[in-house]
Design a protein around this motif. Structure first.
Motif, PDB file in Angstrom:
ATOM      1  N   PRO A 251      44.736 -39.486 -54.136  1.00 44.51           N
ATOM      2  CA  PRO A 251      45.060 -39.830 -55.523  1.00 44.51           C
ATOM      3  C   PRO A 251      46.444 -40.442 -55.713  1.00 44.51           C
ATOM      4  O   PRO A 251      46.670 -41.170 -56.682  1.00 44.51           O
ATOM      5  CB  PRO A 251      44.959 -38.476 -56.242  1.00 44.51           C
ATOM      6  N   ILE A 252      47.399 -40.145 -54.813  1.00 42.34           N
ATOM      7  CA  ILE A 252      48.740 -40.688 -55.002  1.00 42.34           C
ATOM      8  C   ILE A 252      49.095 -41.770 -53.984  1.00 42.34           C
ATOM      9  O   ILE A 252      50.211 -42.294 -54.002  1.00 42.34           O
ATOM     10  CB  ILE A 252      49.825 -39.584 -54.990  1.00 42.34           C
ATOM     11  N   VAL A 253      48.135 -42.120 -53.139  1.00 40.34           N
ATOM     12  CA  VAL A 253      48.377 -43.182 -52.168  1.00 40.34           C
ATOM     13  C   VAL A 253      48.334 -44.539 -52.874  1.00 40.34           C
ATOM     14  O   VAL A 253      47.444 -44.818 -53.671  1.00 40.34           O
ATOM     15  CB  VAL A 253      47.324 -43.134 -51.043  1.00 40.34           C
ATOM     16  N   ARG A 254      49.332 -45.372 -52.571  1.00 39.48           N
ATOM     17  CA  ARG A 254      49.367 -46.745 -53.040  1.00 39.48           C
ATOM     18  C   ARG A 254      49.478 -47.658 -51.830  1.00 39.48           C
ATOM     19  O   ARG A 254      50.323 -47.454 -50.959  1.00 39.48           O
ATOM     20  CB  ARG A 254      50.550 -46.977 -53.991  1.00 39.48           C
ATOM     21  N   GLU A 255      48.610 -48.663 -51.780  1.00 43.18           N
ATOM     22  CA  GLU A 255      48.552 -49.524 -50.594  1.00 43.18           C
ATOM     23  C   GLU A 255      49.893 -50.166 -50.270  1.00 43.18           C
ATOM     24  O   GLU A 255      50.238 -50.342 -49.098  1.00 43.18           O
ATOM     25  CB  GLU A 255      47.505 -50.622 -50.813  1.00 43.18           C
ATOM     26  N   PRO A 275      54.981 -41.813 -54.401  1.00 37.79           N
ATOM     27  CA  PRO A 275      55.678 -41.626 -55.677  1.00 37.79           C
ATOM     28  C   PRO A 275      55.832 -40.134 -55.940  1.00 37.79           C
ATOM     29  O   PRO A 275      54.941 -39.342 -55.617  1.00 37.79           O
ATOM     30  CB  PRO A 275      54.755 -42.300 -56.699  1.00 37.79           C
ATOM     31  N   ASP A 276      56.956 -39.741 -56.491  1.00 40.56           N
ATOM     32  CA  ASP A 276      57.260 -38.320 -56.634  1.00 40.56           C
ATOM     33  C   ASP A 276      56.391 -37.677 -57.712  1.00 40.56           C
ATOM     34  O   ASP A 276      56.740 -37.668 -58.896  1.00 40.56           O
ATOM     35  CB  ASP A 276      58.734 -38.113 -56.950  1.00 40.56           C
ATOM     36  N   LEU A 277      55.292 -37.113 -57.271  1.00 40.41           N
ATOM     37  CA  LEU A 277      54.363 -36.442 -58.179  1.00 40.41           C
ATOM     38  C   LEU A 277      55.033 -35.313 -58.946  1.00 40.41           C
ATOM     39  O   LEU A 277      54.638 -34.995 -60.080  1.00 40.41           O
ATOM     40  CB  LEU A 277      53.171 -35.903 -57.370  1.00 40.41           C
ATOM     41  N   ASN A 278      56.049 -34.699 -58.356  1.00 38.74           N
ATOM     42  CA  ASN A 278      56.720 -33.581 -59.030  1.00 38.74           C
ATOM     43  C   ASN A 278      57.315 -33.982 -60.374  1.00 38.74           C
ATOM     44  O   ASN A 278      57.421 -33.157 -61.290  1.00 38.74           O
ATOM     45  CB  ASN A 278      57.824 -33.007 -58.133  1.00 38.74           C
ATOM     46  N   GLU A 279      57.705 -35.247 -60.506  1.00 42.85           N
ATOM     47  CA  GLU A 279      58.242 -35.706 -61.784  1.00 42.85           C
ATOM     48  C   GLU A 279      57.184 -35.616 -62.884  1.00 42.85           C
ATOM     49  O   GLU A 279      57.501 -35.354 -64.045  1.00 42.85           O
ATOM     50  CB  GLU A 279      58.759 -37.141 -61.661  1.00 42.85           C
ATOM     51  N   ALA A 280      55.931 -35.851 -62.504  1.00 48.88           N
ATOM     52  CA  ALA A 280      54.839 -35.820 -63.475  1.00 48.88           C
ATOM     53  C   ALA A 280      54.390 -34.406 -63.797  1.00 48.88           C
ATOM     54  O   ALA A 280      54.074 -34.082 -64.942  1.00 48.88           O
ATOM     55  CB  ALA A 280      53.656 -36.644 -62.964  1.00 48.88           C
ATOM     56  N   ILE A 281      54.354 -33.531 -62.781  1.00 57.25           N
ATOM     57  CA  ILE A 281      53.770 -32.208 -63.009  1.00 57.25           C
ATOM     58  C   ILE A 281      54.774 -31.152 -63.450  1.00 57.25           C
ATOM     59  O   ILE A 281      54.372 -30.095 -63.942  1.00 57.25           O
ATOM     60  CB  ILE A 281      53.014 -31.702 -61.753  1.00 57.25           C
ATOM     61  N   LYS A 282      56.075 -31.422 -63.283  1.00 58.67           N
ATOM     62  CA  LYS A 282      57.065 -30.404 -63.632  1.00 58.67           C
ATOM     63  C   LYS A 282      56.912 -29.886 -65.063  1.00 58.67           C
ATOM     64  O   LYS A 282      56.968 -28.664 -65.297  1.00 58.67           O
ATOM     65  CB  LYS A 282      58.480 -30.928 -63.412  1.00 58.67           C
ATOM     66  N   PRO A 283      56.699 -30.759 -66.074  1.00 55.22           N
ATOM     67  CA  PRO A 283      56.566 -30.244 -67.438  1.00 55.22           C
ATOM     68  C   PRO A 283      55.264 -29.487 -67.707  1.00 55.22           C
ATOM     69  O   PRO A 283      55.123 -28.868 -68.755  1.00 55.22           O
ATOM     70  CB  PRO A 283      56.621 -31.522 -68.303  1.00 55.22           C
ATOM     71  N   MET A 284      54.326 -29.531 -66.763  1.00 65.34           N
ATOM     72  CA  MET A 284      53.002 -28.961 -67.000  1.00 65.34           C
ATOM     73  C   MET A 284      52.940 -27.461 -66.755  1.00 65.34           C
ATOM     74  O   MET A 284      51.950 -26.815 -67.099  1.00 65.34           O
ATOM     75  CB  MET A 284      51.960 -29.668 -66.124  1.00 65.34           C
ATOM     76  N   GLY A 285      53.956 -26.888 -66.120  1.00 59.91           N
ATOM     77  CA  GLY A 285      53.960 -25.453 -65.881  1.00 59.91           C
ATOM     78  C   GLY A 285      52.850 -24.962 -64.984  1.00 59.91           C
ATOM     79  O   GLY A 285      52.466 -23.793 -65.050  1.00 59.91           O
ATOM     80  N   TRP A 299      49.076 -40.950 -65.390  1.00 59.59           N
ATOM     81  CA  TRP A 299      50.171 -41.175 -64.446  1.00 59.59           C
ATOM     82  C   TRP A 299      49.644 -41.691 -63.114  1.00 59.59           C
ATOM     83  O   TRP A 299      50.210 -42.625 -62.525  1.00 59.59           O
ATOM     84  CB  TRP A 299      50.952 -39.884 -64.249  1.00 59.59           C
ATOM     85  N   LEU A 300      48.572 -41.086 -62.626  1.00 56.17           N
ATOM     86  CA  LEU A 300      48.000 -41.500 -61.349  1.00 56.17           C
ATOM     87  C   LEU A 300      47.494 -42.935 -61.407  1.00 56.17           C
ATOM     88  O   LEU A 300      47.523 -43.656 -60.410  1.00 56.17           O
ATOM     89  CB  LEU A 300      46.861 -40.563 -60.940  1.00 56.17           C
ATOM     90  N   ASN A 301      47.016 -43.341 -62.574  1.00 60.57           N
ATOM     91  CA  ASN A 301      46.496 -44.695 -62.723  1.00 60.57           C
ATOM     92  C   ASN A 301      47.610 -45.730 -62.616  1.00 60.57           C
ATOM     93  O   ASN A 301      47.429 -46.814 -62.052  1.00 60.57           O
ATOM     94  CB  ASN A 301      45.787 -44.841 -64.070  1.00 60.57           C
ATOM     95  N   LYS A 302      48.782 -45.400 -63.150  1.00 60.16           N
ATOM     96  CA  LYS A 302      49.915 -46.317 -63.103  1.00 60.16           C
ATOM     97  C   LYS A 302      51.217 -45.533 -63.072  1.00 60.16           C
ATOM     98  O   LYS A 302      51.910 -45.399 -64.080  1.00 60.16           O
ATOM     99  CB  LYS A 302      49.895 -47.257 -64.311  1.00 60.16           C
ATOM    100  N   PRO A 303      51.562 -45.002 -61.901  1.00 58.41           N
ATOM    101  CA  PRO A 303      52.768 -44.171 -61.817  1.00 58.41           C
ATOM    102  C   PRO A 303      54.046 -44.968 -62.044  1.00 58.41           C
ATOM    103  O   PRO A 303      54.235 -46.041 -61.479  1.00 58.41           O
ATOM    104  CB  PRO A 303      52.712 -43.612 -60.395  1.00 58.41           C
ATOM    105  N   ARG A 304      54.902 -44.453 -62.900  1.00 59.56           N
ATOM    106  CA  ARG A 304      56.267 -44.956 -63.074  1.00 59.56           C
ATOM    107  C   ARG A 304      57.175 -43.788 -62.744  1.00 59.56           C
ATOM    108  O   ARG A 304      57.101 -42.736 -63.376  1.00 59.56           O
ATOM    109  CB  ARG A 304      56.500 -45.445 -64.509  1.00 59.56           C
ATOM    110  N   VAL A 305      58.019 -43.970 -61.745  1.00 56.35           N
ATOM    111  CA  VAL A 305      58.811 -42.852 -61.255  1.00 56.35           C
ATOM    112  C   VAL A 305      60.253 -43.257 -61.021  1.00 56.35           C
ATOM    113  O   VAL A 305      60.572 -44.441 -60.861  1.00 56.35           O
ATOM    114  CB  VAL A 305      58.242 -42.289 -59.928  1.00 56.35           C
TER     115      VAL A 305
END
Length: 383
Positions: A251-255, A275-285, A299-305
């Protein structure tokens, strides 16, 4: 103070309590990133995590007055036990990890119980903490407590380090991560090395092909197993783990963030950037429901990190210590740097972990003007 009782995790409720404790004890730490609960549960569940296929694992809970106040895992990785002792593991070496404790007395009791379990299993030495495989979250954080870890890196309170050393544990190996500003071009020397490689028709740097995900993942892990096979702490990936890692990363692999270097048509090196997935999930608890799953999908569709992490890179052993190996590494790093900034808005890169005495990788990190931002210690002790 009421006595502490240490009991093995047996039931589903025990396992849930084991996972839940981390969220309670770390809630006040602004740098801690709550993992998605489903992934935290999967890590410690036989049949879900393929680590259990080649390891004996026992989880323990500490209770005081019926309240869960601590946890620890004790485990013996049979693939690690079979390795040459020169590489850090080897016969008689067991591990513990996933330590969480309300206070020093609890931590001391938990570590003692883990050590007893390892002795009962015939182990005479412990390397710790490993949570749980060397490939997952190894080491106790000793530097960099003030900022959040990147994806697949651990974060523990500083007091745990003091508690571990008080029990006679000595440093076995230091793992380092390096950070850098990726908005800036690399030094002129590195630019010249990259430009020279681009003129060499024997060199071809390509993106991975996501439509051939399984075969590309197998290729990368084949290079990894060869490149890292002489490294301290190395444990080979099994076929099941290769499939599991591929499914987990997909899910987080980008070619354009994972490169394979070919020389005379042969794949000889790779560099994986996430891409640092932790930036996306940190607020989710740690929770995906009721609405966080929608945010994560977007986020996974178009990650901005802000941050890109390089967790793995490797060059086949036959080329290691050669000028070509460094050139291939710099070319892959530069291409991924450009893509990270231009396509994902990233401004910061993190490379690692890197063994403190891996001179080749440390030299590469130094050459691109990165600096150490975090350190993790793996400790050892005779049993």
């Amino acid at each position: 103070m009421t006595a502490i009782s240490i009991t093995p995790v047996v039931t589903k409720a025990d396992r849930a309590a084991f996972v839940d404790l981390a969220y309670r004890l770390n809630a006040a730490d602004p740098a801690w990133v709550p993992p998605l609960r489903m992934e935290a549960m999967e890590l410690v569940t036989p049949g879900k995590n393929p680590f259990f296929e080649h390891a004996d694992v026992q989880l323990f809970l500490a209770r005081r007055d019926g309240k869960v106040v601590g946890r620890i895992s004790a485990h013996i990785d049979h693939l690690a036990v079979a390795m040459d002792p020169v590489q850090g593991m080897g016969p008689g070496t067991g591990n513990w990890g996933l330590l969480e404790a309300e206070d020093q007395a609890t931590a001391t009791a938990l570590i003692a119980r883990a050590e007893d379990w390892l002795r009962e299993k015939g182990m005479n030495r412990v390397l710790a903490p490993l949570s749980m495989s060397i490939w997952e979250e190894p080491g106790q954080l000793t530097k960099g407590f003030d900022h959040a870890p990147t994806v697949m890196m651990g974060h523990q309170p500083e007091r745990y380090n003091t508690w571990i050393k008080a029990l006679g544990y000595l440093p076995a190996k230091t793992l380092k991560t390096f950070e850098l500003d990726i908005t800036k071009p690399f030094p002129p020397l590195i630019q010249r090395i990259v430009a020279s490689g681009e003129k060499n028709q024997r060199i071809h740097i390509r993106n991975v092909d996501r439509s051939k995900f399984a075969s590309e993942a197998a290729l990368i892990l084949d290079i990894l197993n060869d490149a890292w096979s002489d490294n301290w702490g190395f444990v080979p990936f099994t076929d099941t783990e290769i499939g599991y890692a591929g499914k987990k990363f997909k899910p987080i692999v980008r070619e354009d963030l994972i490169m394979v270097a070919e020389y005379d048509g042969e794949p000889v090196a790779f560099m994986m950037t996430l891409p640092d997935l932790n930036e996306a999930i940190k607020p989710m608890g740690g929770k995906l429901f009721p609405f966080n799953w929608i945010k994560l999908l977007r986020w996974l569709n178009k990650p901005r990190v802000r941050t890109m992490r390089v967790p793995l890179m490797g060059v086949r052993k036959k080329l290691q210590s050669s000028r070509l190996a460094s050139q291939l590494a710099f070319m892959m790093i530069e291409y991924i740097r450009r893509n990270s900034v231009e396509r994902y808005g990233a401004t910061r890169g993190e490379i690692g972990w890197i063994l403190e005495d891996n001179q080749g990788m440390v030299a590469i990190a130094d050459a691109i003007d990165s600096h150490v931002n975090k350190e993790y210690e793996i400790y050892q002790k005779g049993l």
